[in-house]
Design an enzyme around this catalytic site. Structure first.
Site, PDB file in Angstrom:
ATOM      1  N   ASP A 102     -89.176 -47.250  81.441  1.00 41.23           N
ATOM      2  CA  ASP A 102     -89.901 -46.865  80.231  1.00 41.23           C
ATOM      3  C   ASP A 102     -89.052 -47.229  79.018  1.00 41.23           C
ATOM      4  O   ASP A 102     -88.171 -46.480  78.625  1.00 41.23           O
ATOM      5  CB  ASP A 102     -90.165 -45.348  80.308  1.00 41.23           C
ATOM      6  CG  ASP A 102     -90.794 -44.802  79.042  1.00 41.23           C
ATOM      7  OD1 ASP A 102     -91.282 -45.601  78.223  1.00 41.23           O
ATOM      8  OD2 ASP A 102     -90.788 -43.568  78.885  1.00 41.23           O
ATOM      9  N   ASN A 143     -90.063 -47.677  75.786  1.00 45.64           N
ATOM     10  CA  ASN A 143     -90.391 -47.055  74.490  1.00 45.64           C
ATOM     11  C   ASN A 143     -90.352 -45.528  74.533  1.00 45.64           C
ATOM     12  O   ASN A 143     -90.701 -44.867  73.559  1.00 45.64           O
ATOM     13  CB  ASN A 143     -91.732 -47.573  73.945  1.00 45.64           C
ATOM     14  CG  ASN A 143     -92.904 -47.088  74.785  1.00 45.64           C
ATOM     15  OD1 ASN A 143     -92.714 -46.422  75.810  1.00 45.64           O
ATOM     16  ND2 ASN A 143     -94.117 -47.416  74.372  1.00 45.64           N
ATOM     17  N   ASP A 168     -92.045 -43.120  76.100  1.00 46.30           N
ATOM     18  CA  ASP A 168     -93.227 -42.249  76.025  1.00 46.30           C
ATOM     19  C   ASP A 168     -93.571 -41.599  77.370  1.00 46.30           C
ATOM     20  O   ASP A 168     -94.619 -40.987  77.523  1.00 46.30           O
ATOM     21  CB  ASP A 168     -94.440 -43.027  75.487  1.00 46.30           C
ATOM     22  CG  ASP A 168     -94.848 -44.166  76.416  1.00 46.30           C
ATOM     23  OD1 ASP A 168     -94.127 -44.418  77.420  1.00 46.30           O
ATOM     24  OD2 ASP A 168     -95.875 -44.818  76.159  1.00 46.30           O
ATOM     25  N   ASP A 172     -93.282 -49.495  81.171  1.00 49.27           N
ATOM     26  CA  ASP A 172     -93.911 -50.562  80.396  1.00 49.27           C
ATOM     27  C   ASP A 172     -93.264 -51.911  80.712  1.00 49.27           C
ATOM     28  O   ASP A 172     -92.260 -51.984  81.430  1.00 49.27           O
ATOM     29  CB  ASP A 172     -93.857 -50.248  78.888  1.00 49.27           C
ATOM     30  CG  ASP A 172     -92.492 -49.730  78.472  1.00 49.27           C
ATOM     31  OD1 ASP A 172     -91.497 -50.371  78.836  1.00 49.27           O
ATOM     32  OD2 ASP A 172     -92.424 -48.662  77.808  1.00 49.27           O
ATOM     33  N   ASP A 188    -101.403 -58.510  90.407  1.00 48.73           N
ATOM     34  CA  ASP A 188    -102.402 -57.863  91.258  1.00 48.73           C
ATOM     35  C   ASP A 188    -103.771 -58.277  90.741  1.00 48.73           C
ATOM     36  O   ASP A 188    -104.036 -58.146  89.538  1.00 48.73           O
ATOM     37  CB  ASP A 188    -102.243 -56.341  91.149  1.00 48.73           C
ATOM     38  CG  ASP A 188    -102.388 -55.635  92.476  1.00 48.73           C
ATOM     39  OD1 ASP A 188    -103.357 -55.954  93.184  1.00 48.73           O
ATOM     40  OD2 ASP A 188    -101.543 -54.782  92.786  1.00 48.73           O
ATOM     41  N   ASP A 193    -106.247 -57.619  95.797  1.00 54.84           N
ATOM     42  CA  ASP A 193    -106.530 -56.236  96.152  1.00 54.84           C
ATOM     43  C   ASP A 193    -107.770 -56.139  97.042  1.00 54.84           C
ATOM     44  O   ASP A 193    -108.791 -56.786  96.766  1.00 54.84           O
ATOM     45  CB  ASP A 193    -106.776 -55.466  94.839  1.00 54.84           C
ATOM     46  CG  ASP A 193    -106.994 -53.997  95.061  1.00 54.84           C
ATOM     47  OD1 ASP A 193    -106.034 -53.314  95.409  1.00 54.84           O
ATOM     48  OD2 ASP A 193    -108.143 -53.532  94.873  1.00 54.84           O
ATOM     49  N   GLU A 214    -104.274 -58.307 100.461  1.00 50.90           N
ATOM     50  CA  GLU A 214    -104.095 -56.927 100.904  1.00 50.90           C
ATOM     51  C   GLU A 214    -105.050 -56.670 102.066  1.00 50.90           C
ATOM     52  O   GLU A 214    -106.113 -56.063 101.941  1.00 50.90           O
ATOM     53  CB  GLU A 214    -104.394 -55.926  99.776  1.00 50.90           C
ATOM     54  CG  GLU A 214    -103.915 -54.528 100.148  1.00 50.90           C
ATOM     55  CD  GLU A 214    -104.817 -53.387  99.701  1.00 50.90           C
ATOM     56  OE1 GLU A 214    -104.512 -52.250 100.067  1.00 50.90           O
ATOM     57  OE2 GLU A 214    -105.818 -53.627  99.013  1.00 50.90           O
ATOM     58  N   HIS A 222     -97.397 -48.673  97.268  1.00 46.55           N
ATOM     59  CA  HIS A 222     -97.849 -47.551  96.442  1.00 46.55           C
ATOM     60  C   HIS A 222     -98.992 -46.756  97.069  1.00 46.55           C
ATOM     61  O   HIS A 222     -99.474 -45.801  96.458  1.00 46.55           O
ATOM     62  CB  HIS A 222     -98.303 -48.103  95.085  1.00 46.55           C
ATOM     63  CG  HIS A 222     -99.539 -48.959  95.232  1.00 46.55           C
ATOM     64  ND1 HIS A 222     -99.550 -50.154  95.922  1.00 46.55           N
ATOM     65  CD2 HIS A 222    -100.816 -48.760  94.826  1.00 46.55           C
ATOM     66  CE1 HIS A 222    -100.768 -50.642  95.917  1.00 46.55           C
ATOM     67  NE2 HIS A 222    -101.550 -49.828  95.258  1.00 46.55           N
ATOM     68  N   ASP A 223     -99.459 -47.161  98.238  1.00 43.25           N
ATOM     69  CA  ASP A 223    -100.547 -46.438  98.908  1.00 43.25           C
ATOM     70  C   ASP A 223    -100.067 -45.697 100.141  1.00 43.25           C
ATOM     71  O   ASP A 223    -100.871 -45.044 100.818  1.00 43.25           O
ATOM     72  CB  ASP A 223    -101.644 -47.423  99.372  1.00 43.25           C
ATOM     73  CG  ASP A 223    -102.403 -48.045  98.224  1.00 43.25           C
ATOM     74  OD1 ASP A 223    -102.543 -47.398  97.172  1.00 43.25           O
ATOM     75  OD2 ASP A 223    -102.848 -49.207  98.374  1.00 43.25           O
TER      76      ASP A 223
END
Ligand code: GLC
Length: 562
Positions: free
Chosen positions: A20, A22, A24, A28, A97, A198, A276, A333-334
């Site tokens: 990250d 910035n 927040d 990013d 992706d 995907d 995928e 990530h799944d």
């Protein structure tokens, strides 16, 4: 020369959680660019970037509302160009992706499509009238409920394989194909090195749209899955899932579409398509569909055992069409994080090393998932207000309604069933928020507090015994050995806790041997040990006692195999 995507090690970056810049609380693109020294020194070659496009985030970015832009919270197209150029300057690659099956329900195409039955984009999505007030057929969404959502603007239903916020595009309409191929060209013209495609199996549906008339539904499968206590029972649930969704995935029409896409992508030399899916059919004849297809069966197991790896490799390699190249992974990530899924709580550090050793010594392109290099684990969120994956919220509800769980139990199970657990922010240092975002800022998902116990990049960089140090060491070793990064698997074998495979490139032959057990195993073989996952010194051997969870690479002469 061997194609770069065969020899490269890929690393999946989940942009929201990686870095990250910035401050927040949301990762990013500039954050990723700032970490390229880190990634280069780690020894990876290519990034697969999970969706970075504008999205209402109904499915954490897999619901795209503009395919040719960057989500505001991730930066701008200029930030994207900087990232891409910086990667290329280092001789590294970037794969995006690409979500072809569906858009967001806020995509301008869908907004137009839903506006009236006569809109020119009506047929870009799949619209049907209901049947006596009920959906057009009895199909399910894989994320729960009917696959059909009625739309008040016209009273018709649209089809969605995933969430209702992800309407399926109608790929039978040539205009959809043309529009999406323009998206593909947009990014290829910008210079990206390819795409991870995907959910490609779900693009076409059985054109009869006939009811399946099955006497069970997805809720029944949820209950069966929760009660399943053995791999066999879980496989039975998976087979019943296949039955339930038979008309909705892996339809043969996919292959001509993939051939079409390949023709387009081949106009841009050196680009790669990664599916995928684990369906080998998506390799086509080995040259005319996808370059890489994930070997998901390797990771979809309760335990990595010698028998499992051996059986997986025997089946998989034998099934590949000539010229096709495998692609192996142990996390994304799944799915659960590698260490949480396969650790035994006692030898976790050794298992983490050996799993990577196996992944990097199998024939094929390895794909790592961000954070695994420091041994990040699943983090089970105990506050439902902090859940971000709608699948966690769905489990929360089903646990209570179908399983009769208390709220407290339901939260625990939902944290396991959902995917937030493996998407928590990257742990950069032993600092507040693990150094992901400034102190006092709330990260978009909670940080796993184990950053304070050494699970962070800064501490592990300073520790030669760390998992991170091992990742660097073995990635550098693999890079120095053509037999490992481009060789074929000449022979495979094992049994009794051992798995070995012989990799060959030209005259060079390397035997990778893994002891996938918690006890020492003797291995009689002569050659020169080049590498060990443990602190064993390189040198000539006649016989080795492999330590628990030790892997070694032995240089071998002639045709001898164990
Ligand atoms: C893929 C993605 C997953 C997403 C789904 C729908 O499986 O990996 O995260 O939810 O597609 O786009």
């Amino acid at each position: 020369m061997t194609d770069w995507w065969k020899t490269a090690v890929f690393y999946q970056v989940y942009p929201r959680s990686f870095a990250d810049a910035n401050g927040d609380g949301i990762g990013d693109l500039r954050g990723i660019t700032e970490k390229l020294d880190y990634l280069q020194s780690l020894g990876i070659d290519a990034i697969w970037l999970s969706p970075h496009y504008p999205s209402p985030m109904a499915d954490c970015g897999y619901d795209i509302s503009d395919y040719c832009a960057v989500a505001q919270e991730y930066g701008s197209l200029d930030d994207f160009r900087v990232l891409l150029n910086d990667l290329h300057r280092r001789g590294m690659y970037l794969v995006l992706d690409l979500v072809l099956n569906h858009t967001s329900d806020r995509h301008p195409w869908f907004l137009e499509s839903r506006s009236s039955k006569s809109n020119p984009k009506r047929d870009w999505y799949i619209w049907r009238p209901g049947k006596n007030g009920a959906p057009p057929n009895d199909w399910h969404s894989t994320f729960g409920g009917s696959a059909w959502q009625v739309d008040p603007q016209t009273g018709e239903y649209y089809y969605h394989f995933f969430f209702k916020e992800q309407p399926d595009l109608n790929w039978c309409n040539p205009e959809v194909k043309r529009a999406m191929w323009e998206v593909v060209r947009f990014w290829l013209d910008l210079g990206v090195d390819g795409f991870r495609l995907d959910a490609i199996g779900t693009i076409f549906e059985d054109p009869s749209w006939a009811d399946h008339h099955l006497d069970f539904n997805l809720d029944d499968l949820y209950i069966e899955n929760r009660k399943a206590s053995s791999p066999e029972e879980r496989q039975r649930v998976a087979r019943r899932w296949d039955l339930l969704f038979a008309g909705q995935h892996d339809l043969p029409e996919m292959h001509s579409l993939m051939r079409d896409l390949r023709v387009l992508v081949d106009q841009y030399p050196g680009r790669v398509l990664i599916g995928e899916t684990d369906e080998i059919a998506f390799y086509g004849n080995g040259r005319n569909e996808l370059h890489l297809v994930f070997n998901f069966p390797l990771m979809r197991t309760d335990r990595i055992t010698a028998d499992h790896v051996l059986e997986n490799q025997r089946q998989r390699l034998a099934a590949l069409p000539a010229g096709a190249w495998p692609c192996n992974t142990l996390g994304n990530h799944d799915s659960p994080r590698m260490l949480s899924q396969f650790g035994d709580g006692v030898h976790d550090r050794e298992i983490a090393r050996l799993n990577l050793f196996i992944l990097l010594t199998l024939q094929g392109t390895p794909v790592l998932y961000n954070g695994e290099e420091i041994g990040m684990r699943d983090f089970l969120i105990n506050d439902p207000a902090a859940f971000r994956d709608p699948l966690s919220l769905r489990s929360l509800q089903l646990e209570q309604t179908l399983m009769g769980s208390s709220l407290e139990q339901a939260v625990q199970i939902a944290a396991v069933q959902g995917r937030d657990k493996c998407r928590t922010p990257m742990q950069w240092a032993n600092q507040p928020n693990a150094g992901f975002c400034p102190p006092g800022v709330q990260p978009w998902l909670p940080v796993n507090p184990d950053y304070a116990e050494g699970v962070n990049v800064a501490d592990q960089t300073a520790d030669p015994e760390s998992i991170l140090a091992f990742y660097r060491r073995i990635l550098a070793f693999r890079r120095s050995q053509p037999a490992l990064f481009e060789g074929e698997t000449a022979r495979l074998g094992g049994g009794q806790d051992l798995f070995w495979n012989l990799r060959q490139s030209g005259e060079e032959r390397l035997l990778a041997v893994s002891n996938i057990s918690a006890h020492p195993v003797r291995f009689d073989y002569s050659g020169e040990i080049l590498f060990s996952t443990h602190s064993r010194k390189p040198g000539i051997c006649d016989s080795i006692e492999l330590l628990p969870y030790e892997g070694v690479v032995i240089q071998t002469k002639g045709d001898r195999v164990p």
